[in-house]
Write an enzyme that holds these catalytic residues in place. Sequence first.
Site: not given
Length: 343
Positions: A245, A39, A131, A14
Site C-alpha cells: 500500500h 472446508r 493495514c 495473512v
Amino acid sequence: MSYKVAVVGATGNVGRALLEIMAERNFPVREVIALASARSVGQEVSFGEDDILKVQDLAKFDFKGTDIVLSSPGATVSAEFSPKAAAAGAVVVDNTSHWRMDPDVPLVVPEVNPEAIAGYSKKGIIANPNCSTIQLVTAMKPLHDLAQITRCVVSTYQSVSGAGKAGMDELFNQTKGIYTNQTAEEHREKFTKQIAFNCIPHIDKFMDDGATKEEWKMVAETKKILDPSIKLIATCVRVPVFIGHAEAVTMEFARPIEVEDARRALQSAPGITVFDERCDGGYITQQECAGEDEVYVSRIRTDPTVENGLCMWVVSDNLRKGAALNTVQIAETLISQYMKSAA
C-alpha cells in the site's frame, strides 16, 4: 519460556504470513496449531522451512491450554471465536475489524502506542489496526511528537491483496484475459469495477456521509491510536498492484517544522526507513516494499499552501507490517512486558 500458539485463519494470505513471520523471528513457541473453517481441514501449511502443520477445524477446537491466539479469520468469525478463546485463558491478538473500536479492547501499533497493550486484561483481546492505518500512524508518530499534527489529508493507493486471495486472482485473471481478447467482466467478482489497468476509489461499503468504511476506519483508528484531536480525512483507492500500500500524506502542525528536522525524526524512529533522494528513482514504490518489514518514507517536503505544512509518501507491505508482522510484534511485546512478569 515458550508458548502454545493457535493461528486462526491459517490458510488465508495473512494466516500464512503469520506462520512465516513467527518462524523468521523465532517466536517462542512450544506448539503451533493451525485453525480454519471445516472446508480447509486437512490442508497443510508451512511453519518455517521444515515444519508442516495440518489444519484443524476451528469450530471443534478446544482453546483450553492455549496461551496466545493470532486471529485473522474475518470479522464475523472473530466475533464468535475470539471471546471463546479468551474465556479459555488465551490472549487473542485479532487482525479483523470487529474489535478495533471496542473501548475495552486496545488497538495497538507497537512503534506508536505499546503501552495500550496493558488494557488486554479487560477482555483478553488486543486488536490489530487496519493495514492502511498501521503504516500511516507509524510515520505520523515521530512527527506528531516533534511538532503536533493538527490536520492530515491522506490519499491511499492500496493493493489488491488487501481484498484477499480473491482480489489478487481477479487482477491476475483480468490482466491475462485482456491480453487474450476476453472482457474484464468475465473475471469481475470481487471489485465493483475493472481493476486491471484501472484505479477504483471505493474500498468497503459506502456510508451515509459519502465516505467509505475504509476511509472511516483510517479516521477513527488514527484518533484512537495516536491522538483524538487530529483532524483527518482520507480517500482510499484500490490500484492494480498485487502487494503493498502507498499513501500520499499532507499534514498541518501546531508548531513550525523544518524538513530536515522531520527527516531526522523519521530516521531515528523504530520501524521506519527513510529513502528520500531528490532525483530520478529517489523514492520507494510498492513493488520495492513487497516482502519487507519496514514502513518506507519518501518525498518529504514543505507544503507551502498552509502554515506549518509538510508532505510525504509512505509505502509498506500490507500483508507484513500492515497485518501479520504487526500482529506478531504485539504478541512479542505482550510476552516481554506482561506475560513473563505475570509468570
